[in-house]
Design an enzyme around this catalytic site. Structure first.
Site, PDB file in Angstrom:
ATOM      1  N   ASP A  96     -24.009  27.987 -14.825  1.00  0.00           N
ATOM      2  CA  ASP A  96     -24.617  29.277 -14.498  1.00  0.00           C
ATOM      3  C   ASP A  96     -26.123  29.094 -14.301  1.00  0.00           C
ATOM      4  O   ASP A  96     -26.702  28.128 -14.829  1.00  0.00           O
ATOM      5  CB  ASP A  96     -24.338  30.249 -15.660  1.00  0.00           C
ATOM      6  CG  ASP A  96     -24.396  31.697 -15.207  1.00  0.00           C
ATOM      7  OD1 ASP A  96     -24.588  31.940 -13.992  1.00  0.00           O
ATOM      8  OD2 ASP A  96     -24.251  32.585 -16.058  1.00  0.00           O
ATOM      9  N   ARG A 102     -19.077  44.605 -14.587  1.00  0.00           N
ATOM     10  CA  ARG A 102     -19.469  44.431 -15.999  1.00  0.00           C
ATOM     11  C   ARG A 102     -20.050  45.735 -16.548  1.00  0.00           C
ATOM     12  O   ARG A 102     -19.789  46.120 -17.693  1.00  0.00           O
ATOM     13  CB  ARG A 102     -20.488  43.292 -16.125  1.00  0.00           C
ATOM     14  CG  ARG A 102     -20.827  42.968 -17.567  1.00  0.00           C
ATOM     15  CD  ARG A 102     -21.839  41.838 -17.663  1.00  0.00           C
ATOM     16  NE  ARG A 102     -21.295  40.579 -17.223  1.00  0.00           N
ATOM     17  CZ  ARG A 102     -22.029  39.603 -16.663  1.00  0.00           C
ATOM     18  NH1 ARG A 102     -23.317  39.765 -16.467  1.00  0.00           N
ATOM     19  NH2 ARG A 102     -21.457  38.475 -16.303  1.00  0.00           N
ATOM     20  N   THR A 134     -28.219  33.801  -9.126  1.00  0.00           N
ATOM     21  CA  THR A 134     -28.640  35.094  -8.588  1.00  0.00           C
ATOM     22  C   THR A 134     -29.721  34.873  -7.525  1.00  0.00           C
ATOM     23  O   THR A 134     -30.116  35.805  -6.851  1.00  0.00           O
ATOM     24  CB  THR A 134     -29.243  35.960  -9.713  1.00  0.00           C
ATOM     25  OG1 THR A 134     -30.214  35.165 -10.414  1.00  0.00           O
ATOM     26  CG2 THR A 134     -28.184  36.422 -10.687  1.00  0.00           C
ATOM     27  N   LYS A 138     -18.837  36.078 -11.196  1.00  0.00           N
ATOM     28  CA  LYS A 138     -18.906  34.659 -10.833  1.00  0.00           C
ATOM     29  C   LYS A 138     -18.185  33.798 -11.895  1.00  0.00           C
ATOM     30  O   LYS A 138     -17.395  32.928 -11.546  1.00  0.00           O
ATOM     31  CB  LYS A 138     -20.381  34.219 -10.692  1.00  0.00           C
ATOM     32  CG  LYS A 138     -21.098  34.957  -9.536  1.00  0.00           C
ATOM     33  CD  LYS A 138     -22.462  34.391  -9.250  1.00  0.00           C
ATOM     34  CE  LYS A 138     -23.597  35.001 -10.023  1.00  0.00           C
ATOM     35  NZ  LYS A 138     -23.837  36.423  -9.847  1.00  0.00           N
ATOM     36  N   THR A 139     -18.447  34.086 -13.164  1.00  0.00           N
ATOM     37  CA  THR A 139     -17.784  33.309 -14.228  1.00  0.00           C
ATOM     38  C   THR A 139     -16.280  33.568 -14.212  1.00  0.00           C
ATOM     39  O   THR A 139     -15.472  32.643 -14.339  1.00  0.00           O
ATOM     40  CB  THR A 139     -18.356  33.700 -15.616  1.00  0.00           C
ATOM     41  OG1 THR A 139     -19.778  33.683 -15.535  1.00  0.00           O
ATOM     42  CG2 THR A 139     -17.885  32.757 -16.689  1.00  0.00           C
TER      43      THR A 139
END
Ligand code: ADE
Length: 366
Positions: free
Chosen positions: A132, A240, A181, A87-88
């Site tokens: 976030d 990640r 999330t 997302k980032t």
């Protein structure tokens, strides 16, 4: 494009519900966006370089082209889905593609009204503000965002009590990108102010393999396609984690004086790190084993399961569960969590007969 990290976001959003191990999908301090950090070189910088999420990329490609064509800021965008899916990275790519700056923060760092007002006042036309964990905004901050998002206006209360006055300041047109999330935890007034609401999916094996090959090339690490595949298969659908496992396997190869990572070496290394063939670690197995041993396979409520495993309930819900649901080891029912037949089999156990009679359950957090 400039990346600015603001406020206390660095500390606050890092590892809040983290599992202190290799498989946490949460970002660690070393992985947090940081223009000087060595991780920055690994992030894809353009939509074209970004692997996976093809339908989302198509939507974003159109939004970028349309906004550029109209010479306007992009619509506000809400990205949701499990942690670690990018997302980032997408917010940074959008800023790069639009040729604007991206300010990055997280809801827990926006405690006081002045935290958000300071950020909003500092925006230049077209800039992106990335928040976030946006479901964790407090009410005051959230209410300041409503007119900012809708009318590009900041309403500041001056004074207190009866003599309090509201002063409105104009803001430049900007794009808010919210990431969460838990999309269901957003209030509807906030959710309704996003023009685009998009979900990120877990990555498939081919995509993770490509990501690992790409990262290995950037790290100047020799790896075979099968070596990348072996790491991909234990990466829980999460880039990640894939990149983190690659680095640990690279360490292992170096210590074993191997010049290339093949499938066998990767599997051997990941066994040492106790990441099993489905990418589960001992805590995932503990959650499943506890459900089976102490709750006869379930249903068990989230809090009861958290207490029995000694884990925080939010960590179970946001970190462990999404992937266990995705691979069909866990089901969510109105009465609680249930371990599926596949979970029994993965743990080398025999599922009880009664499972045949269970109805089909929701397997997705949505
Ligand atoms: N590194 C992490 N996520 C990635 C992605 N989706 N594409 C390319 N490289 C990545």
């Amino acid at each position: 494009m400039a990346i600015k990290r603001t406020g206390k976001s660095g500390e606050k959003n890092v590892g809040d519900t983290a599992r202190p191990d290799l498989l946490t999908p949460q970002i660690t301090a070393a992985e947090a966006p940081n223009p000087e950090g060595n991780e920055e070189g690994l992030r894809p910088k353009t939509l074209q370089d970004y692997i996976g999420q093809s339908s989302l990329k198509a939507v974003l490609g159109i939004a970028i082209a349309a906004a550029k064509n109209r010479q306007e800021a992009m619509d506000h965008l809400l990205l949701y889905g499990p942690p670690g899916l990018g997302k980032t990275t997408l917010a940074l790519i959008l800023a790069q593609e639009m040729g604007v700056s991206c300010k990055i923060t997280a809801a827990p760092a926006l405690e006081r009204p002045r935290d958000i007002t300071g950020l909003l006042i500092g925006l230049q036309p077209g800039d992106i503000l990335f928040i976030d964990e946006i479901h964790r905004l407090n009410r005051l901050t959230e209410e300041l965002l409503y007119p900012a998002m809708e009318d590009y206006r900041l309403d500041i209360t001056m004074g207190k009590g009866n003599s309090a006055k509201i002063r409105s300041l104009p803001l430049p047109r900007f794009t808010l990108i919210g990431a969460t999330t838990k999309v269901g935890a957003l209030t509807s007034p906030l959710r309704d102010r996003f023009g685009l609401i998009q979900r990120l999916q877990f990555y498939d094996l081919d995509e993770l393999q490509q990501i690992i090959l790409r990262t290995a090339q950037l790290l100047k690490t020799a790896i075979t396609p099968n070596g990348a595949r072996a790491i991909a298969s234990r990466s829980r659908g999460t880039p990640r984690i894939a990149n983190r496992l690659l680095k640990r396997v690279r360490d292992y190869a170096q210590v074993k004086q191997q010049t290339e990572i093949g499938a066998e070496l990767a599997a051997e290394a990941l066994d040492v790190y106790q990441v099993d063939q489905q990418g589960l670690d001992w805590t995932d197995r503990l959650v499943l084993q506890t459900l089976i041993d102490q709750f006869q396979g379930g249903p068990a409520g989230l809090e009861a399961l958290a207490a029995a495993t000694g884990e925080d309930s939010r960590t179970i819900e946001e970190v462990y569960e999404p992937y266990l649901l995705q691979i069909g080891y866990l089901s969510r029912t109105p009465r609680g969590r249930i371990a599926t037949r596949a979970a029994y089999e993965h743990l080398g156990l025999v599922a009880p007969q009664r499972m045949e009679q269970l109805p089909l359950f929701e397997t997705d957090l949505g």
